[in-house]
Design a protein around this motif. Structure first.
Motif, PDB file in Angstrom:
ATOM      1  N   VAL A   1      51.149 -10.881 -29.084  1.00 35.50           N
ATOM      2  CA  VAL A   1      50.106 -11.208 -28.110  1.00 35.50           C
ATOM      3  C   VAL A   1      50.398 -10.571 -26.753  1.00 35.50           C
ATOM      4  CG1 VAL A   1      49.099 -13.143 -26.819  1.00 35.50           C
ATOM      5  CG2 VAL A   1      49.349 -13.288 -29.286  1.00 35.50           C
ATOM      6  N   SER A   2      51.652 -10.330 -26.436  1.00 36.58           N
ATOM      7  CA  SER A   2      51.993  -9.718 -25.147  1.00 36.58           C
ATOM      8  C   SER A   2      51.454  -8.301 -25.026  1.00 36.58           C
ATOM      9  CB  SER A   2      53.505  -9.720 -24.945  1.00 36.58           C
ATOM     10  OG  SER A   2      54.136  -8.789 -25.797  1.00 36.58           O
ATOM     11  N   ALA A   3      51.100  -7.692 -26.132  1.00 37.61           N
ATOM     12  CA  ALA A   3      50.559  -6.331 -26.090  1.00 37.61           C
ATOM     13  C   ALA A   3      49.183  -6.285 -25.439  1.00 37.61           C
ATOM     14  CB  ALA A   3      50.491  -5.752 -27.501  1.00 37.61           C
ATOM     15  N   VAL A   4      48.400  -7.353 -25.559  1.00 32.06           N
ATOM     16  CA  VAL A   4      47.035  -7.347 -25.013  1.00 32.06           C
ATOM     17  C   VAL A   4      47.045  -7.212 -23.486  1.00 32.06           C
ATOM     18  CG1 VAL A   4      44.893  -8.654 -24.789  1.00 32.06           C
ATOM     19  CG2 VAL A   4      46.093  -8.583 -26.982  1.00 32.06           C
ATOM     20  N   PRO A   5      47.729  -8.088 -22.734  1.00 30.58           N
ATOM     21  CA  PRO A   5      47.717  -7.890 -21.280  1.00 30.58           C
ATOM     22  C   PRO A   5      48.443  -6.613 -20.858  1.00 30.58           C
ATOM     23  CG  PRO A   5      49.115  -9.759 -21.848  1.00 30.58           C
ATOM     24  CD  PRO A   5      48.422  -9.326 -23.095  1.00 30.58           C
ATOM     25  N   ALA A   6      49.437  -6.198 -21.616  1.00 24.31           N
ATOM     26  CA  ALA A   6      50.142  -4.964 -21.271  1.00 24.31           C
ATOM     27  C   ALA A   6      49.224  -3.749 -21.405  1.00 24.31           C
ATOM     28  CB  ALA A   6      51.372  -4.796 -22.154  1.00 24.31           C
ATOM     29  N   LEU A   7      48.465  -3.679 -22.476  1.00 25.17           N
ATOM     30  CA  LEU A   7      47.577  -2.536 -22.685  1.00 25.17           C
ATOM     31  C   LEU A   7      46.412  -2.541 -21.703  1.00 25.17           C
ATOM     32  CD1 LEU A   7      47.524  -2.337 -26.581  1.00 25.17           C
ATOM     33  CD2 LEU A   7      48.611  -0.758 -24.978  1.00 25.17           C
ATOM     34  N   THR A   8      45.877  -3.713 -21.383  1.00 29.74           N
ATOM     35  CA  THR A   8      44.795  -3.755 -20.402  1.00 29.74           C
ATOM     36  C   THR A   8      45.304  -3.344 -19.027  1.00 29.74           C
ATOM     37  OG1 THR A   8      45.099  -6.119 -19.984  1.00 29.74           O
ATOM     38  CG2 THR A   8      43.453  -5.489 -21.626  1.00 29.74           C
ATOM     39  N   ALA A   9      46.552  -3.649 -18.734  1.00 24.72           N
ATOM     40  CA  ALA A   9      47.130  -3.237 -17.453  1.00 24.72           C
ATOM     41  C   ALA A   9      47.374  -1.734 -17.415  1.00 24.72           C
ATOM     42  CB  ALA A   9      48.435  -3.983 -17.201  1.00 24.72           C
ATOM     43  N   VAL A  10      47.866  -1.186 -18.493  1.00 26.18           N
ATOM     44  CA  VAL A  10      48.165   0.244 -18.535  1.00 26.18           C
ATOM     45  C   VAL A  10      46.889   1.076 -18.468  1.00 26.18           C
ATOM     46  CG1 VAL A  10      49.049   2.083 -20.018  1.00 26.18           C
ATOM     47  CG2 VAL A  10      50.361  -0.015 -19.727  1.00 26.18           C
ATOM     48  N   PHE A  11      45.876   0.697 -19.230  1.00 23.43           N
ATOM     49  CA  PHE A  11      44.643   1.477 -19.274  1.00 23.43           C
ATOM     50  C   PHE A  11      43.650   1.101 -18.178  1.00 23.43           C
ATOM     51  CE2 PHE A  11      46.102   1.936 -23.720  1.00 23.43           C
ATOM     52  CZ  PHE A  11      46.274   3.302 -23.695  1.00 23.43           C
TER      53      PHE A  11
ATOM     54  N   LEU B   1      55.763 -13.035 -21.619  1.00 20.31           N
ATOM     55  CA  LEU B   1      55.475 -13.351 -23.025  1.00 20.31           C
ATOM     56  C   LEU B   1      56.429 -12.629 -23.969  1.00 20.31           C
ATOM     57  CD1 LEU B   1      51.576 -13.306 -23.266  1.00 20.31           C
ATOM     58  CD2 LEU B   1      53.076 -15.282 -23.364  1.00 20.31           C
ATOM     59  N   LEU B   2      56.707 -11.373 -23.664  1.00 19.24           N
ATOM     60  CA  LEU B   2      57.625 -10.608 -24.501  1.00 19.24           C
ATOM     61  C   LEU B   2      59.038 -11.190 -24.445  1.00 19.24           C
ATOM     62  CD1 LEU B   2      57.705  -8.152 -26.354  1.00 19.24           C
ATOM     63  CD2 LEU B   2      58.328  -6.776 -24.371  1.00 19.24           C
ATOM     64  N   TYR B   3      59.474 -11.581 -23.256  1.00 18.02           N
ATOM     65  CA  TYR B   3      60.789 -12.212 -23.113  1.00 18.02           C
ATOM     66  C   TYR B   3      60.860 -13.505 -23.926  1.00 18.02           C
ATOM     67  CZ  TYR B   3      64.644 -14.798 -21.067  1.00 18.02           C
ATOM     68  OH  TYR B   3      65.787 -15.531 -20.904  1.00 18.02           O
ATOM     69  N   LEU B   4      59.840 -14.333 -23.783  1.00 19.29           N
ATOM     70  CA  LEU B   4      59.815 -15.579 -24.552  1.00 19.29           C
ATOM     71  C   LEU B   4      59.823 -15.298 -26.047  1.00 19.29           C
ATOM     72  CD1 LEU B   4      57.246 -17.707 -22.535  1.00 19.29           C
ATOM     73  CD2 LEU B   4      59.679 -18.152 -22.787  1.00 19.29           C
ATOM     74  N   GLY B   5      59.050 -14.315 -26.457  1.00 18.28           N
ATOM     75  CA  GLY B   5      58.955 -14.008 -27.871  1.00 18.28           C
ATOM     76  C   GLY B   5      60.222 -13.425 -28.467  1.00 18.28           C
ATOM     77  N   LEU B   6      60.924 -12.614 -27.702  1.00 19.23           N
ATOM     78  CA  LEU B   6      62.107 -11.945 -28.250  1.00 19.23           C
ATOM     79  C   LEU B   6      63.413 -12.689 -27.997  1.00 19.23           C
ATOM     80  CD1 LEU B   6      61.305  -8.210 -27.433  1.00 19.23           C
ATOM     81  CD2 LEU B   6      60.983  -9.438 -29.583  1.00 19.23           C
ATOM     82  N   VAL B   7      63.508 -13.372 -26.850  1.00 21.63           N
ATOM     83  CA  VAL B   7      64.781 -13.995 -26.482  1.00 21.63           C
ATOM     84  C   VAL B   7      64.770 -15.494 -26.751  1.00 21.63           C
ATOM     85  CG1 VAL B   7      66.384 -14.425 -24.582  1.00 21.63           C
ATOM     86  CG2 VAL B   7      65.250 -12.213 -24.764  1.00 21.63           C
ATOM     87  N   VAL B   8      63.812 -16.186 -26.190  1.00 20.99           N
ATOM     88  CA  VAL B   8      63.801 -17.648 -26.284  1.00 20.99           C
ATOM     89  C   VAL B   8      63.451 -18.103 -27.694  1.00 20.99           C
ATOM     90  CG1 VAL B   8      62.756 -19.754 -25.382  1.00 20.99           C
ATOM     91  CG2 VAL B   8      63.270 -17.863 -23.830  1.00 20.99           C
ATOM     92  N   TYR B   9      62.365 -17.551 -28.239  1.00 19.41           N
ATOM     93  CA  TYR B   9      61.920 -17.958 -29.576  1.00 19.41           C
ATOM     94  C   TYR B   9      62.141 -16.861 -30.608  1.00 19.41           C
ATOM     95  CZ  TYR B   9      59.558 -21.622 -26.958  1.00 19.41           C
ATOM     96  OH  TYR B   9      59.283 -22.678 -26.139  1.00 19.41           O
ATOM     97  N   GLY B  10      63.134 -16.026 -30.387  1.00 21.77           N
ATOM     98  CA  GLY B  10      63.409 -14.904 -31.288  1.00 21.77           C
ATOM     99  C   GLY B  10      63.693 -15.347 -32.707  1.00 21.77           C
TER     100      GLY B  10
ATOM    101  N   LEU C   1      50.987  -7.143 -16.151  1.00 29.03           N
ATOM    102  CA  LEU C   1      52.265  -6.617 -16.641  1.00 29.03           C
ATOM    103  C   LEU C   1      53.372  -7.662 -16.553  1.00 29.03           C
ATOM    104  CD1 LEU C   1      52.400  -2.923 -15.409  1.00 29.03           C
ATOM    105  CD2 LEU C   1      52.354  -3.753 -17.759  1.00 29.03           C
ATOM    106  N   ALA C   2      53.380  -8.440 -15.469  1.00 32.94           N
ATOM    107  CA  ALA C   2      54.372  -9.501 -15.328  1.00 32.94           C
ATOM    108  C   ALA C   2      54.170 -10.569 -16.407  1.00 32.94           C
ATOM    109  CB  ALA C   2      54.279 -10.125 -13.935  1.00 32.94           C
ATOM    110  N   PHE C   3      52.916 -10.929 -16.662  1.00 30.80           N
ATOM    111  CA  PHE C   3      52.606 -11.915 -17.697  1.00 30.80           C
ATOM    112  C   PHE C   3      53.007 -11.397 -19.077  1.00 30.80           C
ATOM    113  CE2 PHE C   3      49.426 -13.974 -20.548  1.00 30.80           C
ATOM    114  CZ  PHE C   3      49.926 -15.262 -20.455  1.00 30.80           C
ATOM    115  N   ALA C   4      52.724 -10.127 -19.340  1.00 34.93           N
ATOM    116  CA  ALA C   4      53.100  -9.530 -20.616  1.00 34.93           C
ATOM    117  C   ALA C   4      54.620  -9.500 -20.779  1.00 34.93           C
ATOM    118  CB  ALA C   4      52.530  -8.124 -20.732  1.00 34.93           C
TER     119      ALA C   4
END
Length: 69
Positions: free
Chosen positions: A40-50, A20-29, A14-17
């Motif tokens: 790509v941040s959805a993959v570790p997030a979904l594996t963590a949730v499920f 990645l989401l922060y980098l994707g939306l803020v830094v490289y938005g 979840l921390a890694f996701a």
């Protein structure tokens, strides 16, 4: 579905996701790289949730603690 992801692994995913989401939306938005990182941040997030990772299943890895009997 077989759960093979332990609690510490879930928190790290979840921390890694989130990173990645922060980098994707803020830094490289607004760039293709930012969009890719956000998707790509959805993959570790979904594996963590499920709690289930297909790659772990293929490799026979299980980080989940054994059940108390």
């Amino acid at each position: 579905m077989f759960n093979n992801v332990g609690m510490l692994d879930r928190v790290l995913r979840l921390a890694f996701a989130g990173a990645l989401l922060y980098l994707g939306l803020v830094v490289y938005g607004g760039t293709a790289l930012g969009t890719g990182l956000a998707v790509v941040s959805a993959v570790p997030a979904l594996t963590a949730v499920f709690g289930s990772c297909m790659l772990y299943g293929l490799l026979g890895i299980n980080t989940r603690a054994p059940e108390n009997q």
